[in-house]
Design a protein around this motif. Structure first.
Motif, PDB file in Angstrom:
ATOM      1  N   GLY A 115       0.851  -1.180   0.000  1.00  0.00           N
ATOM      2  CA  GLY A 115       0.000   0.000   0.000  1.00  0.00           C
ATOM      3  C   GLY A 115       0.890   1.234   0.000  1.00  0.00           C
ATOM      4  N   MET A 116       0.574   2.184  -0.857  1.00  0.00           N
ATOM      5  CA  MET A 116       1.438   3.351  -0.998  1.00  0.00           C
ATOM      6  C   MET A 116       1.280   4.290   0.206  1.00  0.00           C
ATOM      7  SD  MET A 116       0.736   3.967  -5.064  1.00  0.00           S
ATOM      8  CE  MET A 116       2.047   5.141  -5.373  1.00  0.00           C
ATOM      9  N   VAL A 117       2.398   4.862   0.626  1.00  0.00           N
ATOM     10  CA  VAL A 117       2.422   5.820   1.738  1.00  0.00           C
ATOM     11  C   VAL A 117       2.821   7.156   1.116  1.00  0.00           C
ATOM     12  CG1 VAL A 117       3.353   6.349   4.017  1.00  0.00           C
ATOM     13  CG2 VAL A 117       3.127   3.952   3.280  1.00  0.00           C
ATOM     14  N   MET A 118       1.837   7.997   0.853  1.00  0.00           N
ATOM     15  CA  MET A 118       2.057   9.191   0.038  1.00  0.00           C
ATOM     16  C   MET A 118       2.085  10.449   0.913  1.00  0.00           C
ATOM     17  SD  MET A 118       2.588   7.715  -2.760  1.00  0.00           S
ATOM     18  CE  MET A 118       2.540   8.931  -4.077  1.00  0.00           C
ATOM     19  N   MET A 119       3.073  11.294   0.655  1.00  0.00           N
ATOM     20  CA  MET A 119       3.462  12.280   1.651  1.00  0.00           C
ATOM     21  C   MET A 119       3.265  13.749   1.273  1.00  0.00           C
ATOM     22  SD  MET A 119       4.348  10.537   4.284  1.00  0.00           S
ATOM     23  CE  MET A 119       5.474  11.496   5.286  1.00  0.00           C
ATOM     24  N   HIS A 120       2.626  14.018   0.147  1.00  0.00           N
ATOM     25  CA  HIS A 120       2.222  15.406  -0.110  1.00  0.00           C
ATOM     26  C   HIS A 120       0.833  15.389  -0.727  1.00  0.00           C
ATOM     27  CE1 HIS A 120       3.441  19.784  -0.680  1.00  0.00           C
ATOM     28  NE2 HIS A 120       2.169  19.703  -1.052  1.00  0.00           N
ATOM     29  N   GLU A 121      -0.136  15.057   0.132  1.00  0.00           N
ATOM     30  CA  GLU A 121      -1.525  14.963  -0.306  1.00  0.00           C
ATOM     31  C   GLU A 121      -2.319  16.068   0.400  1.00  0.00           C
ATOM     32  OE1 GLU A 121      -1.319  12.281  -2.623  1.00  0.00           O
ATOM     33  OE2 GLU A 121       0.678  12.554  -1.790  1.00  0.00           O
ATOM     34  N   HIS A 122      -3.492  16.340  -0.106  1.00  0.00           N
ATOM     35  CA  HIS A 122      -4.397  17.300   0.535  1.00  0.00           C
ATOM     36  C   HIS A 122      -5.812  16.746   0.462  1.00  0.00           C
ATOM     37  CE1 HIS A 122      -1.345  20.397   0.834  1.00  0.00           C
ATOM     38  NE2 HIS A 122      -1.123  20.362  -0.466  1.00  0.00           N
ATOM     39  N   LEU A 123      -6.678  17.253   1.325  1.00  0.00           N
ATOM     40  CA  LEU A 123      -8.103  16.930   1.233  1.00  0.00           C
ATOM     41  C   LEU A 123      -8.873  18.120   0.676  1.00  0.00           C
ATOM     42  CD1 LEU A 123      -8.639  14.853   4.497  1.00  0.00           C
ATOM     43  CD2 LEU A 123      -8.406  14.035   2.149  1.00  0.00           C
ATOM     44  N   PHE A 124      -8.157  19.040   0.014  1.00  0.00           N
ATOM     45  CA  PHE A 124      -8.809  20.156  -0.676  1.00  0.00           C
ATOM     46  C   PHE A 124      -8.325  20.212  -2.122  1.00  0.00           C
ATOM     47  CE2 PHE A 124      -4.928  22.108   0.990  1.00  0.00           C
ATOM     48  CZ  PHE A 124      -4.477  22.864  -0.081  1.00  0.00           C
ATOM     49  N   TYR A 125      -9.154  20.804  -2.954  1.00  0.00           N
ATOM     50  CA  TYR A 125      -8.864  20.972  -4.381  1.00  0.00           C
ATOM     51  C   TYR A 125      -8.553  22.440  -4.633  1.00  0.00           C
ATOM     52  CZ  TYR A 125      -9.704  21.032  -9.469  1.00  0.00           C
ATOM     53  OH  TYR A 125      -9.604  21.195 -10.826  1.00  0.00           O
ATOM     54  N   GLY A 126      -7.471  22.700  -5.336  1.00  0.00           N
ATOM     55  CA  GLY A 126      -7.063  24.077  -5.589  1.00  0.00           C
ATOM     56  C   GLY A 126      -7.693  24.646  -6.851  1.00  0.00           C
ATOM     57  N   GLU A 127      -8.339  25.794  -6.705  1.00  0.00           N
ATOM     58  CA  GLU A 127      -8.937  26.474  -7.856  1.00  0.00           C
ATOM     59  C   GLU A 127      -8.496  27.934  -7.878  1.00  0.00           C
ATOM     60  OE1 GLU A 127     -13.112  25.962  -8.734  1.00  0.00           O
ATOM     61  OE2 GLU A 127     -13.195  24.193  -7.465  1.00  0.00           O
ATOM     62  N   SER A 128      -8.120  28.395  -9.051  1.00  0.00           N
ATOM     63  CA  SER A 128      -7.717  29.788  -9.213  1.00  0.00           C
ATOM     64  C   SER A 128      -8.914  30.619  -9.670  1.00  0.00           C
ATOM     65  CB  SER A 128      -6.592  29.893 -10.253  1.00  0.00           C
ATOM     66  OG  SER A 128      -6.192  31.234 -10.408  1.00  0.00           O
ATOM     67  N   LEU A 129      -9.250  31.629  -8.865  1.00  0.00           N
ATOM     68  CA  LEU A 129     -10.325  32.545  -9.196  1.00  0.00           C
ATOM     69  C   LEU A 129      -9.792  33.958  -8.934  1.00  0.00           C
ATOM     70  CD1 LEU A 129     -13.326  32.486 -10.111  1.00  0.00           C
ATOM     71  CD2 LEU A 129     -13.955  32.731  -7.715  1.00  0.00           C
ATOM     72  N   PRO A 130      -9.005  34.502  -9.904  1.00  0.00           N
ATOM     73  CA  PRO A 130      -8.300  35.770  -9.682  1.00  0.00           C
ATOM     74  C   PRO A 130      -9.216  36.838  -9.088  1.00  0.00           C
ATOM     75  CG  PRO A 130      -7.704  34.821 -11.782  1.00  0.00           C
ATOM     76  CD  PRO A 130      -8.816  33.987 -11.246  1.00  0.00           C
ATOM     77  N   PRO A 131      -8.686  37.588  -8.094  1.00  0.00           N
ATOM     78  CA  PRO A 131      -7.289  37.595  -7.633  1.00  0.00           C
ATOM     79  C   PRO A 131      -6.979  36.550  -6.574  1.00  0.00           C
ATOM     80  CG  PRO A 131      -8.510  39.252  -6.445  1.00  0.00           C
ATOM     81  CD  PRO A 131      -9.487  38.626  -7.404  1.00  0.00           C
ATOM     82  N   TYR A 132      -7.896  35.621  -6.316  1.00  0.00           N
ATOM     83  CA  TYR A 132      -7.683  34.667  -5.232  1.00  0.00           C
ATOM     84  C   TYR A 132      -7.340  33.273  -5.750  1.00  0.00           C
ATOM     85  CZ  TYR A 132      -9.908  38.300  -2.452  1.00  0.00           C
ATOM     86  OH  TYR A 132     -10.216  39.492  -1.862  1.00  0.00           O
TER      87      TYR A 132
END
Length: 493
Positions: A115-132
């Motif tokens: 089983g893979m042990v993955m070390m740069h994961e997130h439980l959020f999805y990144g979305e760009s909505l300028p300027p944020y």
């Protein structure tokens, strides 16, 4: 006399420290054992059972090719016996006696990895909505996607909703949700630089310490500093975390890798792409945001200065996390690395396609991507410890699960042997987490966290995309069912 008293006091102090470390390690081991027993005996809810394809007291996987995660060569025609969630026997299928009560799975033509042990994961999805730039929590889709792709343990490596991440972890641990084991990293520790509304910015080392203390009390088990911090901020975070035997990682800019290593950071994210060590005239504690990438593009792949930095990091025992999938979209390759398009919500997919078509192909980005691959391999060849993750942020084209198994393809492309690529994604990370006695490799006595892949990935590395069953604590989850259950969800929930 005073000198003798001092010697006695020092001796008592050393003995006390040794005893405390000894008892801490015993307690830690007991916690892992109890956690494993609880995990096996837990009652799975109907919400989880719908994804389970194999669940028996005794299971035998026979005639498989095994890559065990230790870095050793693949072994053909192997068998694994699992009893009550633990691996009890491994070896040549011809030499192992299979218990009469075992549920037998014929794995001819298939590959099993840990089983893979993955070390740069997130439980959020990144979305760009300028300027944020928005970090939108994905409490339903992401846990299932990680497990579907073979990640049985993850570290969140920066949270925008740590309370949500902790609740998700709790639900998974109780058998109420399908997902991986989670090492929950606290919120980003960051001063006000980037326009990310979800981040609570700090203004001083004292505030950084307050944040760490608060989230340790609530269950976070690691911390991440971000791009705009000072040396004193990092010192405060490292001191507090290390006092509690917790580790600190960083995606840096205002601090160089060398400065962070001097201050005791344990881990650095994204390979060497964020390293500001090569920015000419860099000011102390200041993020030269637009100068880091050009400085690396101008750096020779065999730079002596880079190798000197690597040597220093290795001496300081700093682990590097590779996150190749998040940089791959800048190179004009697959629109969604690893083929995760079906998971995107329709309106999100439309935006992603539009951005992909408009971005074009910057040859200098592609060259830096290849250079990063080479640097990661150089670091390992020099004796450095490398782990891996996917970082589902960036341009919104890195999708959990799909990207996790794709990491193996990229590491092999970077020149690592397949067994070493598997080790980077399993045992190396388990060792970093202090859990290598329990997970990270296919060995007798360890937890049955396994990934069954349809195909021989030695002959065709792209067969890693054919995950069939993901075993966690000896329970086999249907990878396709998990993937299918969240089609069109990413970007929504």
């Amino acid at each position: 006399m005073a000198s003798n008293e001092k010697v006695i006091r020092d001796s008592h102090l050393k003995t006390t420290i040794m005893h405390r470390k000894f008892y801490f390690n015993i307690c830690l081991s007991l916690c892992f054992v109890l956690s494993s027993l609880q995990a096996y005996s837990q009652q799975l809810s109907s919400a989880v059972k719908q994804f389970v394809s194999v669940n028996a007291d005794t299971i035998a996987l026979v005639h498989a090719t095994i890559i065990d995660g230790t870095g050793g060569p693949a072994k053909n025609d192997q068998a694994i016996v699992i009893i009550k969630g633990k691996i009890t026997k491994t070896g040549n299928a011809k030499n192992i006696t299979i218990p009469a009560a075992a549920k037998i799975l014929d794995c001819t033509g298939k590959t099993i990895i840990p089983g893979m042990v993955m070390m740069h994961e997130h439980l959020f999805y990144g979305e760009s909505l300028p300027p944020y730039y928005l970090g939108i929590e994905m409490p339903i889709s992401f846990p299932r996607l990680y497990l579907a792709g073979g990640a049985t343990t993850i570290r969140t490596t920066g949270s925008v909703e740590p309370q949500t991440d902790l609740n998700i972890k709790k639900a998974i641990d109780k058998g109420q949700m399908a997902g991986p084991d989670i090492d929950v990293t606290g919120p980003y520790i960051e001063r006000e630089l980037l326009p990310i509304p979800e981040v609570q910015f700090i203004k001083s080392p004292e505030e950084a310490a307050e944040e760490v203390t608060y989230w340790i009390a609530r269950g976070c088990t690691s911390f991440k500093v971000y791009m705009d911090i000072t040396k004193d901020d990092l010192k405060a975070v490292v001191t507090l975390a290390h006092q509690r035997h917790l580790k600190v990682t960083g995606h840096l800019c205002s601090l160089t890798y060398r400065e962070a290593a001097e201050l005791g950071i344990d881990n650095l994210e994204h390979g060497f792409i964020p390293s500001s060590d090569f920015v000419a005239g860099k000011k102390e504690n200041v993020c030269a945001f637009g100068s880091v990438t050009p400085s690396l593009k101008n750096l020779d792949v065999n730079s002596a200065a880079m190798k000197d930095l690597m040597k220093f990091l290795i001496e300081k025992k700093v682990t590097i996390t590779s996150t190749l999938p998040v940089f791959e979209p800048n190179t004009g390759r697959e629109m969604v690395p690893g083929g995760g398009d079906p998971a995107l919500a329709p309106q999100i997919k439309e935006a992603v396609e539009k951005n992909y078509n408009a971005a074009g192909n910057d040859s200098s980005d592609a060259a830096l991507f290849k250079k990063e691959m080479a640097w990661e391999k150089q670091f390992v060849e020099m004796g450095g410890k490398l782990m891996a993750g996917v970082d589902p942020t960036g341009a919104g084209r890195t999708i959990p699960g799909y990207a996790d198994r794709h990491v193996l393809e990229l590491l092999v492309e970077a020149g690592f042997s397949l067994p070493m690529a598997v080790k980077i994604c399993s045992l190396n990370a388990a060792e970093y987490l202090g859990r290598d006695k329990e997970i990270g490799s296919i060995e007798e006595g360890k937890r049955a966290d396994l990934v069954l892949i349809d195909g021989d990935i030695q002959k065709d590395i792209h067969a890693v995309r054919n995950t069939e069953i993901v075993f966690k604590n000896g329970v086999g989850y249907d990878s396709k069912k998990l993937f299918d259950s969240v089609k069109g969800m990413v970007g929504l929930y």
